[in-house]
Design an enzyme around this catalytic site. Structure first.
Site, short mmCIF file in Angstrom:
data_model
loop_
_atom_site.label_atom_id
_atom_site.label_comp_id
_atom_site.label_asym_id
_atom_site.label_seq_id
_atom_site.Cartn_x
_atom_site.Cartn_y
_atom_site.Cartn_z
N ASP A 291 0.85 -1.38 -0.06
CA ASP A 291 0.08 0.15 -0.06
C ASP A 291 1.05 1.11 0.08
O ASP A 291 1.96 1.32 0.43
CB ASP A 291 -0.83 -0.19 1.26
CG ASP A 291 -2.16 0.80 0.99
OD1 ASP A 291 -2.26 1.37 0.06
OD2 ASP A 291 -3.08 0.77 2.10
N ASP A 352 -10.88 4.04 -1.45
CA ASP A 352 -11.50 3.19 -0.37
C ASP A 352 -13.02 3.32 -0.43
O ASP A 352 -13.80 4.44 -0.56
CB ASP A 352 -10.96 3.43 1.18
CG ASP A 352 -9.42 3.14 1.17
OD1 ASP A 352 -8.70 3.13 0.29
OD2 ASP A 352 -9.20 2.96 2.41
C1 9PG Z 1 -4.81 1.20 6.01
C2 9PG Z 1 -5.62 1.36 4.70
C3 9PG Z 1 -6.57 0.03 4.20
C4 9PG Z 1 -7.04 0.75 2.86
C5 9PG Z 1 -5.92 1.61 1.95
C6 9PG Z 1 -5.35 2.68 2.61
O1 9PG Z 1 -5.68 9.34 1.57
N1 9PG Z 1 -5.77 8.98 2.65
O2 9PG Z 1 -5.56 9.68 3.83
C7 9PG Z 1 -5.91 7.54 2.76
C8 9PG Z 1 -5.88 6.90 3.89
C9 9PG Z 1 -5.75 5.47 3.81
C10 9PG Z 1 -6.17 4.91 3.10
C11 9PG Z 1 -6.38 5.54 1.65
C12 9PG Z 1 -6.01 6.95 1.58
O3 9PG Z 1 -6.24 3.46 3.13
O4 9PG Z 1 -6.51 1.76 0.57
O5 9PG Z 1 -7.54 -0.32 2.12
O6 9PG Z 1 -5.49 -0.75 3.74
O7 9PG Z 1 -4.74 2.20 3.76
O8 9PG Z 1 -4.05 2.33 6.26
#
Ligand code: 9PG
Length: 494
Positions: A291, A352
């Site tokens: 990720d 997400d």
């Molecule tokens: C774990 C998560 C999950 C999820 C992923 C990812 O932009 N943002 O602040 C942001 C935070 C978290 C995020 C996506 C964007 O989620 O997509 O499935 O694994 O990390 O922290």
């Protein structure tokens, strides 16, 4: 830069664009509309390519790798880069009076690009996308069915909670292949091998338990990130990607503060990455969700200035693949899309999902549709339907529960429609004990593998995305459209 002029009034055309990475928006919009650009600069790094942001100007649309312009008769023009291993390809369509100017600019070594006028945009998009996949040796294994801990427990996940769900899945005979532990098991961002205080165990102790229950163990990592409080940062401050001021570059702000990214032009960083995936593979995790991969591809000051962003990214992903092994299953997330082809088996193709339909204040007032919501996930993953030629697409999880969720029954069924339409990875993220018989039926339906559907038209849309497919129609708007309820999916009559 290459450029073309289309002698067509911009008001006649729609444009299909795809944002840079998993979470960036993909859309199908009238060309004269105005793309939104997030108000908050830190979202530029986390949701977009800061070197090629959405324009924010009416009639100016930017897209990565592939773009299409659609006439009212369904014909039009399609442009597609035919390689993405060393170069990011930036497309722009700009309304100029009674014409449209299209430009294509490579960032990196020159790259072969296809530009076609066609009577059938849908077919041409699919053909060119498949050609890119072929040239980059796309990995497109059979879809897996995955239980993921994130949207059930978020960072409060415990080892026992995962095992309890796996036990229940076995008892209920739910057809999962993989049980995947997400964020929340580790000591700090970057310190993946040390347990977090509240996890109640060590991630290396989970695979044996999951295997005993008949599931393949999966693990989440954000391998390119390091928090300023981590041992990784303390031990190797010199490994970080830097800004023009020479200081480690903050590359995101969730988890309560800024964090940094590794400079993957350093051979010792590549060794560390190779070692990391080899170690967790050795613990018994052949399935890895990798990720926040955009971290290795950001603009910044690198140890070796001769290595471009796309190449720095690709080298880092190659090191992860080498450590994990050829036969590991790698799911990319938060990742530059085309640059990952051939190295990952599956890829998140949208933002997400969340247990709510829309985060209107963030989307409309802050101009940011890359954040978690069911609506954002559906909107973007549908508009990237053709990317199944690049890897197994992951439109994110089904949420079948009624508790701990604000989704309506209609909205839950729309998530089911999304999974059926995209036809890729199946993931679910409910605490299974919360599901009543209706929830279990919905979950089972969401685990049924399907062939990807195709759009039946790009000249019409219920909400700025590709919404009209051969098997059914989505309505992303807040009002009923034709016979489809707001936020709904309706299968077409046979
Ligand atoms: C774990 C998560 C999950 C999820 C992923 C990812 O932009 N943002 O602040 C942001 C935070 C978290 C995020 C996506 C964007 O989620 O997509 O499935 O694994 O990390 O922290």
């Amino acid at each position: 830069m290459t450029e073309w002029t289309l002698d067509r009034p911009p008001a006649d055309l729609r444009v299909l664009v795809s944002g840079y990475q998993s979470w960036s928006e993909a859309e199908l919009r009238p060309l004269t509309d105005r793309p939104s650009v997030p108000l908050m600069p830190w979202r530029h790094q986390q949701g977009h390519d800061p070197a090629f942001l959405p324009s924010g100007e009416a009639g100016v649309w930017r897209s990565h790798t592939l773009i299409a312009l659609i006439r009212p008769d369904g014909g039009g023009w399609v442009g597609c880069a035919l390689d993405a291993a060393h170069t990011f390809t930036h497309w722009e369509a700009r309304a100029e009076g009674d014409a449209v100017r299209v430009t294509c600019t490579p960032e990196g070594p020159p790259v072969e690009v296809a530009w076609k006028e066609t009577p059938d945009v849908i077919g041409t998009v699919e053909r060119l996308s498949a050609e890119l996949g072929r040239r980059m040796n796309a990995r497109t294994p059979a879809p897996l069915r995955v239980w993921c801990s994130w949207y059930a427990y978020y960072r409060q996940v415990t080892l026992d909670a995962v095992v309890d769900n796996a036990r229940l899945a076995r008892r209920l005979d739910l057809p999962f292949d993989v049980f995947q532990l997400d964020d929340g098991f580790h000591a700090d961002l970057g310190d993946w091998l040390e347990p977090g205080a509240h996890f109640g165990g060590h991630a290396r102790d989970l695979p044996g338990r999951l295997r005993d229950l008949g599931f393949t163990p999966g693990l989440w990592l954000a391998p390119f990130l390091a928090s300023p409080t981590s041992r990784l940062f303390r031990d190797h401050p010199g490994w970080m990607l830097r800004g023009q001021d020479g200081r480690p570059l903050p590359v995101g702000h969730n988890w309560g503060g800024p964090y940094f990214a590794l400079d993957t032009t350093r051979p010792e960083v590549l060794d560390w990455l190779r070692n990391l995936t080899a170690t967790v593979r050795g613990w018994g995790y052949p399935y890895l969700k990798l990720d926040f991969l955009y971290g290795a591809a950001l603009p910044g000051v690198r140890h070796d200035p001769g290595v471009g962003r796309a190449q720095a990214y690709r080298n880092a992903l190659t090191a992860l693949r080498e450590g994990a092994g050829e036969d590991a299953f790698l799911l990319g997330c938060g990742a530059p899309l085309a640059a990952s082809i051939g190295l990952v088996d599956a890829m998140r193709t949208g933002p997400d999902v969340a247990p709510l339909w829309d985060d209107e204040s963030r989307r409309l007032w802050l101009g940011d549709a890359s954040g978690p919501s069911a609506r954002n996930a559906v909107h973007t993953s549908l508009s990237r339907w053709y990317q199944h030629a690049w890897y197994q697409p992951d439109p994110d999880v089904m949420i079948a529960r009624r508790e701990l969720s604000l989704l309506s029954r209609t909205e839950r069924h729309t998530l089911l429609g999304l999974l059926d339409t995209v036809g890729g990875l199946r993931a679910s993220s409910d605490p299974l004990a919360l599901l009543d018989p209706e929830g279990l039926d919905l979950l089972r339906a969401s685990l049924r593998v399907s062939r990807p559907d195709r759009p039946r038209t790009l000249t019409e849309s219920f909400g700025g995305a590709v919404t009209h497919f051969t098997r059914g129609t989505f309505n992303l708007l807040d009002v009923p459209m034709a016979s489809v309820p707001p936020h709904g999916y309706r299968e077409r009559d046979a």
